[in-house]
Design an enzyme around this catalytic site. Structure first.
Site, PDB file in Angstrom:
ATOM      1  N   SER A 131       0.825  -1.206   0.000  1.00 14.30           N
ATOM      2  CA  SER A 131       0.000   0.000   0.000  1.00 14.30           C
ATOM      3  C   SER A 131       0.860   1.256   0.000  1.00 14.30           C
ATOM      4  O   SER A 131       1.952   1.277   0.570  1.00 14.30           O
ATOM      5  CB  SER A 131      -0.911   0.029   1.237  1.00 14.30           C
ATOM      6  OG  SER A 131      -1.699   1.203   1.208  1.00 14.30           O
ATOM      7  N   LYS A 185      -4.371  -6.971   3.306  1.00 16.86           N
ATOM      8  CA  LYS A 185      -4.406  -5.825   2.379  1.00 16.86           C
ATOM      9  C   LYS A 185      -5.836  -5.550   1.919  1.00 16.86           C
ATOM     10  O   LYS A 185      -6.247  -4.388   1.777  1.00 16.86           O
ATOM     11  CB  LYS A 185      -3.489  -6.069   1.174  1.00 16.86           C
ATOM     12  CG  LYS A 185      -3.547  -4.971   0.101  1.00 16.86           C
ATOM     13  CD  LYS A 185      -3.179  -3.608   0.681  1.00 16.86           C
ATOM     14  CE  LYS A 185      -3.055  -2.452  -0.267  1.00 16.86           C
ATOM     15  NZ  LYS A 185      -3.824  -2.302  -1.434  1.00 16.86           N
ATOM     16  N   HIS A 188      -7.484  -3.727   4.621  1.00 17.47           N
ATOM     17  CA  HIS A 188      -6.945  -2.350   4.592  1.00 17.47           C
ATOM     18  C   HIS A 188      -7.762  -1.527   3.590  1.00 17.47           C
ATOM     19  O   HIS A 188      -8.188  -0.409   3.871  1.00 17.47           O
ATOM     20  CB  HIS A 188      -5.465  -2.380   4.196  1.00 17.47           C
ATOM     21  CG  HIS A 188      -4.910  -1.043   3.770  1.00 17.47           C
ATOM     22  ND1 HIS A 188      -5.180  -0.488   2.534  1.00 17.47           N
ATOM     23  CD2 HIS A 188      -4.133  -0.142   4.420  1.00 17.47           C
ATOM     24  CE1 HIS A 188      -4.592   0.696   2.439  1.00 17.47           C
ATOM     25  NE2 HIS A 188      -3.944   0.925   3.572  1.00 17.47           N
ATOM     26  N   ASN A 189      -7.980  -2.098   2.415  1.00 18.16           N
ATOM     27  CA  ASN A 189      -8.713  -1.358   1.386  1.00 18.16           C
ATOM     28  C   ASN A 189     -10.190  -1.175   1.755  1.00 18.16           C
ATOM     29  O   ASN A 189     -10.772  -0.142   1.444  1.00 18.16           O
ATOM     30  CB  ASN A 189      -8.593  -2.067   0.036  1.00 18.16           C
ATOM     31  CG  ASN A 189      -7.255  -1.784  -0.625  1.00 18.16           C
ATOM     32  OD1 ASN A 189      -6.255  -1.548   0.051  1.00 18.16           O
ATOM     33  ND2 ASN A 189      -7.224  -1.808  -1.939  1.00 18.16           N
ATOM     34  N   GLU A 192     -10.183   1.614   3.941  1.00 19.14           N
ATOM     35  CA  GLU A 192      -9.928   2.786   3.073  1.00 19.14           C
ATOM     36  C   GLU A 192     -11.246   3.265   2.431  1.00 19.14           C
ATOM     37  O   GLU A 192     -11.537   4.469   2.417  1.00 19.14           O
ATOM     38  CB  GLU A 192      -8.910   2.374   2.010  1.00 19.14           C
ATOM     39  CG  GLU A 192      -8.615   3.389   0.924  1.00 19.14           C
ATOM     40  CD  GLU A 192      -7.691   2.788  -0.162  1.00 19.14           C
ATOM     41  OE1 GLU A 192      -6.599   2.295   0.169  1.00 19.14           O
ATOM     42  OE2 GLU A 192      -8.082   2.811  -1.352  1.00 19.14           O
TER      43      GLU A 192
HETATM   44  C1  6PG Z   1      -3.211   1.306  -1.636  1.00 21.70           C
HETATM   45  C2  6PG Z   1      -4.476   1.461  -2.420  1.00 21.70           C
HETATM   46  C3  6PG Z   1      -4.333   0.825  -3.763  1.00 21.70           C
HETATM   47  C4  6PG Z   1      -5.358   1.285  -4.752  1.00 21.70           C
HETATM   48  C5  6PG Z   1      -6.738   0.869  -4.418  1.00 21.70           C
HETATM   49  C6  6PG Z   1      -7.781   1.712  -5.075  1.00 21.70           C
HETATM   50  O1  6PG Z   1      -3.304   0.747  -0.559  1.00 21.70           O
HETATM   51  O2  6PG Z   1      -2.171   1.763  -2.100  1.00 21.70           O
HETATM   52  O3  6PG Z   1      -5.525   0.863  -1.724  1.00 21.70           O
HETATM   53  O4  6PG Z   1      -4.306  -0.553  -3.571  1.00 21.70           O
HETATM   54  O5  6PG Z   1      -5.281   2.664  -4.892  1.00 21.70           O
HETATM   55  O6  6PG Z   1      -6.870  -0.450  -4.865  1.00 21.70           O
HETATM   56  O7  6PG Z   1      -8.927   0.985  -4.985  1.00 21.70           O
HETATM   57  P1  6PG Z   1     -10.198   1.326  -5.825  1.00 21.70           P
HETATM   58  O8  6PG Z   1      -9.737   1.551  -7.247  1.00 21.70           O
HETATM   59  O9  6PG Z   1     -11.066   0.123  -5.700  1.00 21.70           O
HETATM   60  O10 6PG Z   1     -10.762   2.560  -5.211  1.00 21.70           O
END
Ligand code: 6PG
Length: 471
Positions: A131, A185, A188-189, A192
């Site tokens: 990430s 991960k 984590h997302n 996010e």
């Molecule tokens: C990270 C982000 C990366 C990516 C996401 C965006 O941790 O660096 O999460 O993995 O920017 O996958 O996710 P979406 O395109 O689904 O919003």
């Protein structure tokens, strides 16, 4: 082939992430070979990596020859079929003991399948969440490797050297066996998604609900970034409101279409939470609202047919309340993510260490935030903490901030402003703290229409009632 058998690590996929990770690796004294079928990307590596111990190649054979044995190669290619395609190309060229690290956002089920298939061939496989986007890849990402522990130990010096630092914390650690790294991960997302949605809702309230300008918004998020909700996403939000549009001279954010894309990791998190029967309402709401944003033309049409209350503006006292509301929402979202990780750890045998996850998320990653230090402390105090909201420090935070979350939601609802992630976070809190929920009625209904039976408070075992047979 010059320098055969001398390179420390390979990288397949020289897109933004792969190239920058490789440059980062080279900056730390390790040599690397980058493979891409796209000539332009190999050239970009040569240009950006001038003077560094890097080699760009166009074929898997060249990659396999250039690497030191046992080989270690990292994949940064799009999730899904491309990962399998690269593995299929590499395996005939690799020998037992060689290691493949998938550093993309792969689905954890795919990772489990790949671990089994490659283990049968004597190859090692590490599924690693990375990430931090482009900047993180180049200057220090947060990394969540899982899979074969011995294989991880082999690449540990490289990973620890390139990882983000947050004070004394090195933002990489072994997560657990199998797909543990990719699962962490994914969550984590999911978190996010929740944080991004709730920040968007706060923007909507500040903008449509309080009538504040982009400059004022930039200042508010900047101030919030010095308080308890400080973190990368709040920081970039402040910067976004300052960015001038080169085309119109206005603020860029006001010229961006209100239709958010998604690549699937938020949806996977919600799906996995449903599978494991772990409530994750904030993450679910965030995914749904991305889907809702995608219905742009339908929404435009509906806005002419369906009416709501007048937005009518609130005063500046709401700014502080919004910050407190966000704080409560952040706690609820992190609590959902951590509960999901604990459930997955039990279900899939990951043996996750919650405090370690909270630690490596303190730097480099997208959800890095001041609050994660306290999340780590909570799990250090009690590694088996059932819900983050029950930790004394977090229950105190909630007690202090939930009243403002309630009033912010009421404020938004009265004005017809959608606050799905805020509402879901409050519902999570209110239902979790409720010793009684109206699920007795749900049991009764299921038994009424489907003879599904129910359980009584005062006796064990299933009971069925003939509900239509009179009182
Ligand atoms: C990270 C982000 C990366 C990516 C996401 C965006 O941790 O660096 O999460 O993995 O920017 O996958 O996710 P979406 O395109 O689904 O919003």
């Amino acid at each position: 082939m010059p320098d055969a058998g001398t390179y420390d690590i390979g990288m397949v996929g020289l897109g933004v992430m792969g190239r920058n990770l490789l440059l980062n690796i080279a900056d730390h004294g390790f040599s690397g070979v980058g493979l891409d079928t796209d000539e332009a990307k190999v050239t970009a590596l040569a240009v950006e990596g001038r003077g560094k111990p890097l080699l760009g190649v166009r074929t898997p054979e060249e990659l396999a020859t250039a690497l030191k044995k046992p080989r270690a190669v990292m994949l940064l290619v799009p999730a899904g079929r491309p990962v399998d395609a690269v593995i299929d190309e590499l395996t005939p060229l690799f020998e037992p003991g060689d290691l493949i690290i998938d550093a993309g956002n792969s689905h954890f089920i795919d990772t489990d399948r790949r671990v089994s298939a490659l283990t049968r061939k004597g190859l090692h496989f590490v599924g690693m969440g990375v990430s931090g986007g482009e900047y993180g890849a180049r200057h220090g990402p947060s990394m969540m490797p899982g899979g074969d522990r011995d294989a991880y130990e082999r690449i540990r010096p490289i990973l620890e050297s390139i990882a983000a630092r947050a004070g004394d914390v090195i933002c990489v650690d072994y997560m657990g066996p199998g797909s543990a790294g990719h699962y962490v991960k994914m969550v984590h997302n999911g978190i996010e998604y929740g944080l991004i949605q709730m920040i968007a809702e706060s923007y909507d309230i500040l903008s449509r609900g309080l009538g504040l300008s982009d400059d004022e918004l930039a200042t508010i998020y900047q101030q919030w970034n010095a308080g308890p909700i400080a973190g990368f996403l709040i920081e970039i939000t402040s910067e976004i409101f300052q960015k001038v549009d080169e085309v119109t001279g206005g603020r860029l954010v006001d010229h961006i279409l209100d239709e958010a894309k998604q690549r699937g990791t938020g949806k996977w998190t919600a799906q996995s939470a449903l599978d494991l029967q772990v409530p994750s309402p904030t993450i679910d709401a965030a995914v749904s609202l991305r889907d809702m944003s995608g219905l742009k033309s339908e929404r435009e049409n509906a806005s002419k047919i369906l009416s709501g209350p007048a937005v009518g503006q609130g005063g500046h006292e709401w700014v502080g309340r919004l910050e407190n509301a966000l704080q409560a929402c952040m706690v609820a979202t992190l609590a959902q993510g951590m509960c999901l990780l604990q459930a997955a750890s039990k279900a899939y045998g990951y043996e996750l260490r919650m405090e370690s996850i909270a630690r490596i998320w303190q730097g480099g990653c997208i959800i890095r935030a001041a609050m994660l230090t306290d999340v780590e402390a909570a799990f250090v105090r009690r590694p088996d903490l059932v819900n983050l909201m029950l930790d004394p420090a977090f229950s105190r935070r909630l007690q202090e901030n939930i009243p403002d979350l309630r009033s912010v939601i009421a404020f938004a609802i009265e004005r017809g402003l959608p606050v799905a992630a805020h509402s879901a976070s409050l519902a999570y809190y209110d239902s979790y703290r409720s010793g009684w929920l109206p699920a007795n009625l749900i049991q009764a209904q299921r038994d009424y229409f489907g003879s599904h039976t129910y359980e009584r408070i005062d006796a064990k075992g299933p009971v069925h009632t003939d509900w239509s047979a009179g009182a």
